[in-house]
Design an enzyme around this catalytic site. Structure first.
Site, mmCIF file in Angstrom:
data_model
loop_
_atom_site.group_PDB
_atom_site.id
_atom_site.type_symbol
_atom_site.label_atom_id
_atom_site.label_comp_id
_atom_site.label_asym_id
_atom_site.label_seq_id
_atom_site.Cartn_x
_atom_site.Cartn_y
_atom_site.Cartn_z
ATOM 1 N N HIS A 38 0.827 -1.207 0.000
ATOM 2 C CA HIS A 38 0.000 0.000 0.000
ATOM 3 C C HIS A 38 0.864 1.259 0.000
ATOM 4 C CE1 HIS A 38 -4.150 -1.531 1.569
ATOM 5 N NE2 HIS A 38 -3.606 -2.388 0.725
ATOM 6 N N GLY A 106 -6.575 -3.604 -7.123
ATOM 7 C CA GLY A 106 -6.194 -2.413 -6.379
ATOM 8 C C GLY A 106 -7.334 -1.614 -5.793
ATOM 9 N N GLU A 107 -6.934 -0.504 -5.131
ATOM 10 C CA GLU A 107 -7.884 0.396 -4.483
ATOM 11 C C GLU A 107 -7.509 1.842 -4.793
ATOM 12 O OE1 GLU A 107 -5.596 -1.128 -2.252
ATOM 13 O OE2 GLU A 107 -6.581 -3.075 -2.188
ATOM 14 N N ASN A 110 -4.737 3.772 -2.688
ATOM 15 C CA ASN A 110 -3.309 3.656 -2.950
ATOM 16 C C ASN A 110 -2.906 4.057 -4.357
ATOM 17 O OD1 ASN A 110 -2.637 2.312 -0.354
ATOM 18 N ND2 ASN A 110 -4.060 0.791 -1.160
ATOM 19 N N SER A 172 -12.827 -12.257 -6.327
ATOM 20 C CA SER A 172 -14.012 -12.019 -5.502
ATOM 21 C C SER A 172 -15.289 -12.501 -6.178
ATOM 22 C CB SER A 172 -14.149 -10.526 -5.185
ATOM 23 O OG SER A 172 -14.219 -9.761 -6.375
#
Length: 315
Positions: A38, A106-107, A110, A172
């Site tokens: 991160h 990812g997010e 970050n 997911s």
């Protein structure tokens, strides 16, 4: 045989302490160490976020047999895919083949530090294209790539382990699972048997908050881990710690304690890990919540937790 891992949680611990914790984890009997990659912590209260790849280099030299992996690296914005491949190959070489590259979509938290956060559909297209660059590079090929999102006029890796580097993907649902099928395994944060590929490694991760005082552990879990219950569609989109703090403002201590075992009860912690074992996961990484509580957790792991987990897994 199930492999149990220790999570080097960069969001809650500084770089030097992470290396020391990895050494203690190997001494305690953990099979592998998974590191988060991160740029930011989820919450201000966590207070850290060193560069995971520098930590991995030090851990590779400080340990002997501990398997290593990223859980997980996003190769579509903050890093160029060719650079991810070079990072993975270098750690693979330094660890003498003990490294697995865990990748994911990812997010925003970050990745927006290097540019705007793409739409979900675009992110998955970028991830697909990134794999088209990373996998042949890790296999020793020279890559020439001109794509929709990434250009690689010419690249090859000059230092890499002869056997290459395994690549696993965070999944997911059906879309990400389909993308993972040609790879070497999956990563999931839910004990769901459908998130595995038969015959391939499946990595899970479970949070624990061990300590002698259950009340203190519950408070610590709320302070440090209240973000986790927001679920992935939210986790991927929020941009900063203020947003995570606001989104988790109504999470209670009871909410967190219902999802995270808190306190000294060995059976409670073993039961949380067993959910992944029973779902068929081959590797389960444990997260001890609270950066200042790793040494006591690792000592307890050695004396009580790991023997109980191995006994229950038939090892």
């Amino acid at each position: 045989m199930v492999n149990f891992g220790y999570t080097l949680m960069c969001e809650q611990t500084g770089p030097c302490e992470l290396v020391d914790d990895a050494v203690r984890a190997e001494e305690a009997g953990y099979d592998f160490a998974a590191i988060s990659d991160h740029y930011n912590p989820w919450l201000v209260e966590q207070g850290h976020s060193p560069f995971a790849w520098s930590v991995l280099g030090a851990v590779a030299y400080a340990t002997q047999n501990l398997e290593l992996m990223t859980m997980v690296t996003c190769p579509i914005r903050r890093y160029h895919p060719a650079v991810v491949a070079q990072q993975a190959a270098t750690i693979g070489a330094m660890s003498q083949g003990r490294f697995t590259l865990g990748l994911g979509a990812g997010e925003n938290l970050n990745e927006h530090v290097a540019g705007t956060w793409p739409h979900r559909t675009q992110r998955h297209e970028m991830l697909t294209e990134a794999l088209e660059i990373i996998r042949p590079l890790l296999a020793g090929e020279t890559v020439h790539h001109g794509g929709t999102y990434f250009d690689v006029p010419e690249a090859r890796l000059w230092d890499r382990p002869d056997e290459g580097v395994p690549v696993v993907l965070a999944v997911s649902g059906d879309e990400s699972l389909a993308l993972a099928k040609p790879l070497d395994g999956t990563v999931a944060v839910a004990p769901d048997a459908s998130l595995r590929i038969p015959g391939k490694p499946a990595y899970g991760q479970v949070a624990l908050c061990y300590g002698p005082d259950e009340s203190e552990c519950r408070k610590r879990a709320l302070d440090q881990w209240r973000w986790f219950g927001l679920q992935w569609p939210v986790l991927a989109e929020l941009p900063d710690q203020r947003a995570f703090d606001a989104a988790s403002a109504f999470v209670t201590e009871d909410d967190v304690a219902a999802a995270v075992p808190c306190g000294p009860d060995l059976d409670q912690h073993v039961a949380a890990v067993r959910r992944y074992v029973d779902a068929g996961f081959t590797h389960v990484a444990l997260v001890q919540i609270g950066g200042g509580h790793q040494e006591e957790f690792l000592a307890w792991s050695r004396s009580e937790l790991l023997p109980a987990l191995h006994a229950g897994a038939g090892a």
